[in-house]
Design a protein around this motif. Structure first.
Motif, mmCIF file in Angstrom:
data_model
loop_
_atom_site.group_PDB
_atom_site.id
_atom_site.type_symbol
_atom_site.label_atom_id
_atom_site.label_comp_id
_atom_site.label_asym_id
_atom_site.label_seq_id
_atom_site.Cartn_x
_atom_site.Cartn_y
_atom_site.Cartn_z
ATOM 1 N N GLY A 31 120.791 20.534 -117.376
ATOM 2 C CA GLY A 31 121.229 21.585 -116.388
ATOM 3 C C GLY A 31 120.134 22.080 -115.394
ATOM 4 N N ILE A 32 118.872 22.214 -115.983
ATOM 5 C CA ILE A 32 117.913 22.921 -115.259
ATOM 6 C C ILE A 32 117.013 21.888 -114.274
ATOM 7 C CG2 ILE A 32 115.428 23.733 -115.702
ATOM 8 C CD1 ILE A 32 116.180 25.074 -118.162
ATOM 9 N N VAL A 33 117.083 20.740 -114.881
ATOM 10 C CA VAL A 33 116.513 19.622 -113.952
ATOM 11 C C VAL A 33 117.449 19.302 -112.861
ATOM 12 C CG1 VAL A 33 115.693 17.039 -113.921
ATOM 13 C CG2 VAL A 33 115.220 18.618 -115.875
ATOM 14 N N PHE A 34 118.877 19.281 -113.185
ATOM 15 C CA PHE A 34 119.854 19.260 -112.005
ATOM 16 C C PHE A 34 119.637 20.043 -110.915
ATOM 17 C CE2 PHE A 34 123.928 19.644 -110.331
ATOM 18 C CZ PHE A 34 124.309 18.478 -109.855
ATOM 19 N N LEU A 35 119.306 21.432 -111.402
ATOM 20 C CA LEU A 35 119.204 22.579 -110.294
ATOM 21 C C LEU A 35 118.065 22.388 -109.503
ATOM 22 C CD1 LEU A 35 121.016 25.348 -112.233
ATOM 23 C CD2 LEU A 35 121.892 24.170 -110.379
ATOM 24 N N LEU A 36 116.882 22.099 -110.016
ATOM 25 C CA LEU A 36 115.463 22.012 -109.546
ATOM 26 C C LEU A 36 115.369 20.810 -108.798
ATOM 27 C CD1 LEU A 36 113.381 23.707 -112.188
ATOM 28 C CD2 LEU A 36 114.501 24.833 -110.336
ATOM 29 N N LEU A 37 115.913 19.432 -109.129
ATOM 30 C CA LEU A 37 115.430 18.483 -108.456
ATOM 31 C C LEU A 37 115.651 18.432 -106.857
ATOM 32 C CD1 LEU A 37 116.228 15.493 -110.733
ATOM 33 C CD2 LEU A 37 113.971 16.257 -109.949
ATOM 34 N N PRO A 38 116.736 19.039 -106.508
ATOM 35 C CA PRO A 38 117.117 19.039 -105.218
ATOM 36 C C PRO A 38 115.783 19.813 -104.285
ATOM 37 C CG PRO A 38 119.193 19.271 -106.116
ATOM 38 C CD PRO A 38 118.158 19.366 -106.976
ATOM 39 N N ILE A 39 115.559 21.193 -104.925
ATOM 40 C CA ILE A 39 114.759 21.784 -104.250
ATOM 41 C C ILE A 39 113.127 21.067 -104.283
ATOM 42 C CG2 ILE A 39 113.671 24.260 -104.380
ATOM 43 C CD1 ILE A 39 116.478 24.370 -104.030
ATOM 44 N N ILE A 40 112.881 20.551 -105.234
ATOM 45 C CA ILE A 40 111.683 19.861 -105.304
ATOM 46 C C ILE A 40 111.689 18.715 -104.167
ATOM 47 C CG2 ILE A 40 110.189 18.226 -106.774
ATOM 48 C CD1 ILE A 40 111.040 19.909 -109.130
ATOM 49 N N GLY A 41 112.922 18.070 -104.292
ATOM 50 C CA GLY A 41 112.945 16.841 -103.174
ATOM 51 C C GLY A 41 112.799 17.319 -101.668
ATOM 52 N N MET A 42 113.216 18.530 -101.605
ATOM 53 C CA MET A 42 113.270 19.179 -100.112
ATOM 54 C C MET A 42 111.722 19.641 -99.726
ATOM 55 S SD MET A 42 115.292 22.184 -98.210
ATOM 56 C CE MET A 42 114.483 23.668 -99.320
ATOM 57 N N LEU A 43 111.018 20.064 -100.842
ATOM 58 C CA LEU A 43 109.753 20.472 -100.539
ATOM 59 C C LEU A 43 108.798 19.306 -100.437
ATOM 60 C CD1 LEU A 43 109.126 23.073 -103.667
ATOM 61 C CD2 LEU A 43 109.531 23.402 -101.111
ATOM 62 N N THR A 44 109.094 18.107 -100.865
ATOM 63 C CA THR A 44 108.536 17.144 -100.617
ATOM 64 C C THR A 44 108.300 16.591 -99.188
ATOM 65 O OG1 THR A 44 110.222 15.408 -101.398
ATOM 66 C CG2 THR A 44 108.312 16.035 -102.941
ATOM 67 N N ARG A 45 109.565 17.159 -98.457
ATOM 68 C CA ARG A 45 109.632 16.858 -96.995
ATOM 69 C C ARG A 45 109.068 17.767 -96.051
ATOM 70 N NH1 ARG A 45 113.657 12.972 -96.300
ATOM 71 N NH2 ARG A 45 112.941 12.927 -94.055
ATOM 72 N N VAL A 46 108.397 19.006 -96.610
ATOM 73 C CA VAL A 46 107.895 19.718 -95.768
ATOM 74 C C VAL A 46 106.810 19.391 -95.018
ATOM 75 C CG1 VAL A 46 107.094 22.230 -95.621
ATOM 76 C CG2 VAL A 46 109.041 21.655 -96.996
ATOM 77 N N ASP A 47 106.615 19.807 -93.846
ATOM 78 C CA ASP A 47 105.277 19.344 -93.116
ATOM 79 C C ASP A 47 104.680 20.530 -92.996
ATOM 80 O OD1 ASP A 47 103.572 18.476 -91.362
ATOM 81 O OD2 ASP A 47 104.795 18.119 -89.561
ATOM 82 N N ALA A 48 103.663 20.848 -93.747
ATOM 83 C CA ALA A 48 102.842 22.009 -93.878
ATOM 84 C C ALA A 48 102.394 22.449 -92.345
ATOM 85 C CB ALA A 48 101.924 22.058 -94.646
ATOM 86 N N GLN A 49 102.012 21.629 -91.441
ATOM 87 C CA GLN A 49 101.200 21.803 -90.464
ATOM 88 C C GLN A 49 102.399 22.531 -89.223
ATOM 89 O OE1 GLN A 49 99.721 18.210 -88.757
ATOM 90 N NE2 GLN A 49 97.939 18.289 -90.288
ATOM 91 N N SER A 50 103.587 22.096 -89.288
ATOM 92 C CA SER A 50 104.549 22.570 -88.301
ATOM 93 C C SER A 50 105.364 23.773 -88.917
ATOM 94 C CB SER A 50 105.426 21.615 -87.955
ATOM 95 O OG SER A 50 106.275 21.022 -88.854
#
Length: 291
Positions: A31-50
């Motif tokens: 359950g913890i992994v299921f809830l955290l994976l989408p957040i982690i997946g979105m963080l990997t797409r963040v462009d820190a410069q913009s």
């Protein structure tokens, strides 16, 4: 010669942790992994410069300011009207109580768009009630007030459920004891009832705020999407997701961070719920409250 016998020792009580089956950790971790994976997946797409430019944009600041203002307001309104409702449902019996409880909890299962349509055809400009207000110069639809109404409509059940559950769990013994000691109803309510239910109130208020902060469908249907007036952060994210994916991801991250910070601050307050052992939880003394 008399033989001495050692006293029989009572069996040691098992620790509470040993009473919990170990296999429960497997579904818990899933359950913890299921809830955290989408957040982690979105963080990997963040462009820190913009990211900074997206957050500080004028439209983003307007949307976030409006979201925070309306969410806090709707949470306060939910406390003011949801606490009495939840308390009465838990302490009074009246005809049609089950029907009332069912109708109160209905917004929890209704699709947000349906909630928005219900509000629109009740308080909209062409509706009976909304038309009367429109004639009096008090239009609600497509205003900031409509945003707050939509948020209260979908979040109020959380406050009612939280207070009703807290009241039912505590029972009435402390209030009855205070009344027997001579305290009048108002004094019992303010010196015994409210302090005992503060955990339920704080929990309900946090849930109402979080639900209001993420409200989308009812707001869009009833209040529209006017910049600086009704366009909250979820609506702003929906608006930019097709044209600028990085902007949508950045705003989503900002919304997540703010929601997490609000929950952390709320649960670190003196009146927030604490995880305590049942053997160490303090027992309130109603006799001291009515002295």
């Amino acid at each position: 010669m008399r033989r001495e016998t050692s006293p029989v020792r009572p069996p040691r009580r098992p620790r509470s942790e040993s009473l919990v089956p170990g296999w429960l950790w497997v579904p818990a971790v899933i359950g913890i992994v299921f809830l955290l994976l989408p957040i982690i997946g979105m963080l990997t797409r963040v462009d820190a410069q913009s990211l900074l430019a997206v957050i500080t944009a004028e439209e983003s600041r307007l949307a976030m300011r409006l979201s925070l203002l309306t969410s806090v307001t709707s949470a306060l309104i939910s406390v003011l009207i949801g606490f009495p409702l939840g308390y009465l449902l838990a302490t009074r019996r009246f005809p049609g109580q089950r029907i009332v409880r069912t109708l109160i909890l209905l917004p929890l299962v209704l699709p947000p768009v349906v909630s928005g349509l219900a509000l629109l055809y009740t308080w909209g400009r062409s509706a009976i009630l909304g038309g009367g207000l429109e004639a009096a110069g008090l239009s609600l639809a497509y205003t900031t007030s409509a945003v707050i109404m939509a948020q209260v409509f979908v979040s109020l059940p959380f406050m009612v459920m939280s207070v009703e559950t807290a009241t039912a769990g505590l029972g009435r013994r402390y209030e009855l004891t205070a009344a027997e000691l001579g305290a009048k109803p108002n004094r019992v309510f303010f010196t015994v009832t409210l302090p005992l239910l503060r955990y339920g109130i704080v929990t309900g208020a946090v849930l109402c705020f979080a639900r209001s902060l993420g409200e989308f469908g009812a707001t869009l249907t009833f209040a529209g999407s006017l910049s600086g007036v009704t366009r909250t952060m979820p609506l702003q994210i929906y608006l930019v997701r097709e044209s600028d994916l990085q902007a949508a991801i950045g705003l989503s991250l900002l919304l997540i961070v703010i929601a997490v910070l609000i929950i952390i601050v709320a649960y670190r307050s003196p009146h927030a719920p604490r995880l305590r052992s049942p053997n160490t939880a303090p027992t309130p003394n109603p006799a001291e409250a009515v002295r």
